[in-house]
Motif scaffolding. Structure first.
Motif, PDB file in Angstrom:
ATOM      1  N   PRO A   8       0.833  -1.208   0.000  1.00 30.29           N
ATOM      2  CA  PRO A   8       0.000   0.000   0.000  1.00 30.29           C
ATOM      3  C   PRO A   8       0.873   1.265   0.000  1.00 30.29           C
ATOM      4  CG  PRO A   8      -0.813  -1.591   1.593  1.00 30.29           C
ATOM      5  CD  PRO A   8       0.530  -2.082   1.136  1.00 30.29           C
ATOM      6  N   SER A   9       0.495   2.228  -0.832  1.00 34.76           N
ATOM      7  CA  SER A   9       1.253   3.477  -0.918  1.00 34.76           C
ATOM      8  C   SER A   9       0.670   4.502   0.042  1.00 34.76           C
ATOM      9  CB  SER A   9       1.212   4.020  -2.345  1.00 34.76           C
ATOM     10  OG  SER A   9       1.796   5.303  -2.331  1.00 34.76           O
ATOM     11  N   ILE A  10       1.494   4.910   0.994  1.00 31.82           N
ATOM     12  CA  ILE A  10       1.063   5.815   2.065  1.00 31.82           C
ATOM     13  C   ILE A  10       0.704   7.208   1.540  1.00 31.82           C
ATOM     14  CG2 ILE A  10       1.915   6.916   4.225  1.00 31.82           C
ATOM     15  CD1 ILE A  10       1.032   3.906   4.422  1.00 31.82           C
ATOM     16  N   PHE A  33       5.221  -1.490   3.247  1.00 29.72           N
ATOM     17  CA  PHE A  33       4.775  -0.093   3.174  1.00 29.72           C
ATOM     18  C   PHE A  33       5.512   0.544   2.005  1.00 29.72           C
ATOM     19  CE2 PHE A  33       3.805  -1.023   7.553  1.00 29.72           C
ATOM     20  CZ  PHE A  33       2.719  -0.218   7.856  1.00 29.72           C
ATOM     21  N   HIS A  34       4.791   1.199   1.091  1.00 30.84           N
ATOM     22  CA  HIS A  34       5.446   1.921  -0.001  1.00 30.84           C
ATOM     23  C   HIS A  34       5.390   3.412   0.320  1.00 30.84           C
ATOM     24  CE1 HIS A  34       6.854   2.474  -4.166  1.00 30.84           C
ATOM     25  NE2 HIS A  34       6.046   3.530  -4.196  1.00 30.84           N
ATOM     26  N   ILE A  35       6.556   4.047   0.334  1.00 30.83           N
ATOM     27  CA  ILE A  35       6.650   5.441   0.756  1.00 30.83           C
ATOM     28  C   ILE A  35       7.215   6.286  -0.388  1.00 30.83           C
ATOM     29  CG2 ILE A  35       7.598   6.982   2.529  1.00 30.83           C
ATOM     30  CD1 ILE A  35       6.084   4.672   3.823  1.00 30.83           C
ATOM     31  N   ASP A  36       6.455   7.266  -0.833  1.00 31.04           N
ATOM     32  CA  ASP A  36       6.840   8.097  -1.972  1.00 31.04           C
ATOM     33  C   ASP A  36       7.410   9.432  -1.516  1.00 31.04           C
ATOM     34  OD1 ASP A  36       5.912   6.518  -4.275  1.00 31.04           O
ATOM     35  OD2 ASP A  36       3.944   6.741  -3.330  1.00 31.04           O
ATOM     36  N   ILE A  37       8.678   9.660  -1.860  1.00 33.75           N
ATOM     37  CA  ILE A  37       9.327  10.934  -1.518  1.00 33.75           C
ATOM     38  C   ILE A  37       9.517  11.742  -2.810  1.00 33.75           C
ATOM     39  CG2 ILE A  37      11.369  12.014  -0.468  1.00 33.75           C
ATOM     40  CD1 ILE A  37       9.989  10.259   1.590  1.00 33.75           C
ATOM     41  N   MET A  38       8.883  12.914  -2.876  1.00 32.62           N
ATOM     42  CA  MET A  38       8.934  13.757  -4.087  1.00 32.62           C
ATOM     43  C   MET A  38       9.500  15.123  -3.745  1.00 32.62           C
ATOM     44  SD  MET A  38       5.112  13.017  -5.465  1.00 32.62           S
ATOM     45  CE  MET A  38       4.467  11.354  -5.633  1.00 32.62           C
ATOM     46  N   ASP A  39      10.367  15.625  -4.627  1.00 33.35           N
ATOM     47  CA  ASP A  39      11.092  16.867  -4.314  1.00 33.35           C
ATOM     48  C   ASP A  39      10.609  18.108  -5.062  1.00 33.35           C
ATOM     49  OD1 ASP A  39      11.993  16.378  -6.867  1.00 33.35           O
ATOM     50  OD2 ASP A  39      14.132  16.415  -6.366  1.00 33.35           O
ATOM     51  N   VAL A  66      11.068   2.495   0.211  1.00 28.92           N
ATOM     52  CA  VAL A  66      11.084   3.941  -0.044  1.00 28.92           C
ATOM     53  C   VAL A  66      11.406   4.226  -1.507  1.00 28.92           C
ATOM     54  CG1 VAL A  66      12.186   6.139   0.549  1.00 28.92           C
ATOM     55  CG2 VAL A  66      11.689   4.467   2.353  1.00 28.92           C
ATOM     56  N   HIS A  67      10.532   4.972  -2.156  1.00 26.60           N
ATOM     57  CA  HIS A  67      10.652   5.319  -3.581  1.00 26.60           C
ATOM     58  C   HIS A  67      11.025   6.790  -3.679  1.00 26.60           C
ATOM     59  CE1 HIS A  67       8.208   5.819  -7.607  1.00 26.60           C
ATOM     60  NE2 HIS A  67       9.498   5.981  -7.771  1.00 26.60           N
ATOM     61  N   LEU A  68      12.287   7.044  -4.031  1.00 26.04           N
ATOM     62  CA  LEU A  68      12.766   8.427  -4.127  1.00 26.04           C
ATOM     63  C   LEU A  68      12.512   8.994  -5.510  1.00 26.04           C
ATOM     64  CD1 LEU A  68      16.270   8.313  -2.360  1.00 26.04           C
ATOM     65  CD2 LEU A  68      14.041   8.899  -1.372  1.00 26.04           C
ATOM     66  N   PHE A 144       2.058  11.805  -8.907  1.00 27.04           N
ATOM     67  CA  PHE A 144       0.718  11.876  -8.328  1.00 27.04           C
ATOM     68  C   PHE A 144       0.103  10.492  -8.180  1.00 27.04           C
ATOM     69  CE2 PHE A 144       1.675  15.664 -10.748  1.00 27.04           C
ATOM     70  CZ  PHE A 144       1.389  16.677  -9.840  1.00 27.04           C
ATOM     71  N   GLY A 145      -0.730  10.343  -7.154  1.00 26.80           N
ATOM     72  CA  GLY A 145      -1.527   9.134  -7.032  1.00 26.80           C
ATOM     73  C   GLY A 145      -2.800   9.307  -7.857  1.00 26.80           C
ATOM     74  N   GLY A 146      -3.533   8.223  -7.999  1.00 34.22           N
ATOM     75  CA  GLY A 146      -4.861   8.302  -8.609  1.00 34.22           C
ATOM     76  C   GLY A 146      -4.899   8.434 -10.121  1.00 34.22           C
ATOM     77  N   GLN A 147      -3.801   8.153 -10.812  1.00 33.98           N
ATOM     78  CA  GLN A 147      -3.807   8.236 -12.283  1.00 33.98           C
ATOM     79  C   GLN A 147      -4.135   6.868 -12.886  1.00 33.98           C
ATOM     80  OE1 GLN A 147      -0.373  10.828 -13.828  1.00 33.98           O
ATOM     81  NE2 GLN A 147       0.483   9.969 -11.963  1.00 33.98           N
ATOM     82  N   SER A 148      -4.464   6.883 -14.206  1.00 31.01           N
ATOM     83  CA  SER A 148      -4.797   5.575 -14.797  1.00 31.01           C
ATOM     84  C   SER A 148      -3.580   4.836 -15.308  1.00 31.01           C
ATOM     85  CB  SER A 148      -5.825   5.652 -15.928  1.00 31.01           C
ATOM     86  OG  SER A 148      -6.248   6.924 -16.145  1.00 31.01           O
ATOM     87  N   ILE A 175       5.400  -3.046  -9.573  1.00 28.86           N
ATOM     88  CA  ILE A 175       4.595  -2.197 -10.443  1.00 28.86           C
ATOM     89  C   ILE A 175       3.993  -1.080  -9.605  1.00 28.86           C
ATOM     90  CG2 ILE A 175       2.700  -2.136 -12.134  1.00 28.86           C
ATOM     91  CD1 ILE A 175       5.005  -4.108 -12.803  1.00 28.86           C
ATOM     92  N   ASP A 176       4.144   0.156 -10.092  1.00 28.34           N
ATOM     93  CA  ASP A 176       3.730   1.308  -9.299  1.00 28.34           C
ATOM     94  C   ASP A 176       2.882   2.285 -10.117  1.00 28.34           C
ATOM     95  OD1 ASP A 176       3.486   3.234  -7.368  1.00 28.34           O
ATOM     96  OD2 ASP A 176       5.602   3.813  -7.357  1.00 28.34           O
ATOM     97  N   GLY A 177       1.589   2.359  -9.769  1.00 26.53           N
ATOM     98  CA  GLY A 177       0.697   3.338 -10.384  1.00 26.53           C
ATOM     99  C   GLY A 177      -0.523   2.715 -11.031  1.00 26.53           C
ATOM    100  N   GLY A 178      -1.686   3.121 -10.568  1.00 27.08           N
ATOM    101  CA  GLY A 178      -2.932   2.679 -11.196  1.00 27.08           C
ATOM    102  C   GLY A 178      -3.248   1.203 -11.033  1.00 27.08           C
ATOM    103  N   VAL A 179      -2.680   0.573 -10.001  1.00 26.62           N
ATOM    104  CA  VAL A 179      -2.966  -0.856  -9.786  1.00 26.62           C
ATOM    105  C   VAL A 179      -4.353  -1.014  -9.157  1.00 26.62           C
ATOM    106  CG1 VAL A 179      -2.284  -2.903  -8.450  1.00 26.62           C
ATOM    107  CG2 VAL A 179      -0.532  -1.533  -9.607  1.00 26.62           C
TER     108      VAL A 179
HETATM  109  C1  DX5 Z   1       3.316   7.916  -8.070  1.00 27.58           C
HETATM  110  C2  DX5 Z   1       3.768   7.128  -6.872  1.00 27.58           C
HETATM  111  C3  DX5 Z   1       2.895   5.979  -6.549  1.00 27.58           C
HETATM  112  C4  DX5 Z   1       1.495   6.368  -6.164  1.00 27.58           C
HETATM  113  C5  DX5 Z   1       0.572   5.264  -6.605  1.00 27.58           C
HETATM  114  O1  DX5 Z   1       4.290   8.840  -8.407  1.00 27.58           O
HETATM  115  O2  DX5 Z   1       5.068   6.612  -7.087  1.00 27.58           O
HETATM  116  O3  DX5 Z   1       3.464   5.134  -5.574  1.00 27.58           O
HETATM  117  O4  DX5 Z   1       1.352   6.586  -4.782  1.00 27.58           O
HETATM  118  O5  DX5 Z   1      -0.719   5.680  -6.408  1.00 27.58           O
HETATM  119  P1  DX5 Z   1      -1.974   5.013  -7.117  1.00 27.58           P
HETATM  120  O6  DX5 Z   1      -1.994   3.575  -6.704  1.00 27.58           O
HETATM  121  O7  DX5 Z   1      -3.110   5.821  -6.614  1.00 27.58           O
HETATM  122  O8  DX5 Z   1      -1.749   5.158  -8.616  1.00 27.58           O
END
Ligand code: DX5
Ligand code: ZN
Length: 219
Positions: A8-10, A33-39, A66-68, A144-148, A175-179
């Motif tokens: 799960p992505s926090i 835990f999947h943790i997204d760090i964006m700059d 942790v996903h940088l 961003f989260g929530g994309q297709s 796999i990361d995004g839109g799952v």
């Molecule tokens: C996007 C992040 C993802 C994101 C996935 O840049 O790396 O980890 O949180 O979110 P969903 O599952 O909503 O696409």
């Protein structure tokens, strides 16, 4: 074949109830835990930084992945190790000396991951795959989260799986995004080992049962 790991992505959690959401993941069938760090530079968004990660790792009882999504990630490898990261993933597109970066991550006792943007071919990893514990295939443009979900990801998973088998490495495919439940089983069958899910889990009515659903679809 072992079951697919669910991460799960926090980023999609309720930050005003972060401890509650972390405990939900602790008590669920999720694996990481999947943790997204964006700059705000590598990607057009800023998520959260060190103090929040520290608060998360204080409560998280599962592997912290942790996903940088930051430029020049080498500057922060030691810091992320000290904050309790188990796996540290950097973007291929942000690393000039990827091989050196991977060694630096491992020398801090973490597993080393490399993320590829949707436009980046898996072939760029041909000469480093033996040094990579995890390849994170972005199935949306990061930020961003929530994309297709981008459908070409299925081809990339199959190609990457073939490369890993040919080289005989133990590299995991994430796999990361839109799952969602629509693509989870297809991704598993194509060769994915870890599925990150943000919105699909946290925006659902019952996150615990959504995690269970993803886990069972891919077992
Ligand atoms: C996007 C992040 C993802 C994101 C996935 O840049 O790396 O980890 O949180 O979110 P969903 O599952 O909503 O696409
Ligand atoms: Zn991510």
């Amino acid at each position: 074949m072992s079951s697919t790991l669910i991460a799960p992505s926090i980023l999609a959690a309720d930050f005003a109830n972060l401890q509650r959401d972390i405990e939900m993941v602790n008590s669920s069938e999720a694996d990481w835990f999947h943790i997204d760090i964006m700059d705000g530079v590598f990607v057009p968004n800023i998520s959260f930084g060190m103090p929040v990660l520290k608060a998360i790792t204080k409560h998280a009882k599962k592997t912290v992945d942790v996903h940088l999504m930051i430029v020049d990630p080498d500057r922060y490898i030691k810091t992320f190790a000290a904050l309790g990261s188990d796996i540290l993933t950097v973007h291929y597109e942000a690393c000039t000396h990827l091989h050196r970066t991977l060694q630096a991550i491992k020398s801090e006792g973490m597993k080393a991951g490399v993320a590829l943007n949707p436009h980046t071919s898996i072939n760029v990893l041909e000469d480093t795959i033996q040094d990579i514990d995890l390849v994170c295939l972005m199935s949306v443009n990061p930020g961003f989260g929530g994309q297709s979900f981008i459908e070409n990801t299925y081809n990339k998973v199959r190609q990457l799986k073939a490369m890993i088998e040919k080289k005989g490495t133990a590299t995991k495919i994430e796999i990361d995004g839109g799952v969602t439940s629509v693509n989870a089983k297809i991704l598993k069958d194509a060769g994915a080992n870890v599925l990150v899910a943000g919105s699909y889990v946290f925006k659902s009515e019952n996150p615990l049962s959504t995690i269970k659903e993803l886990k069972h679809l891919t077992t």
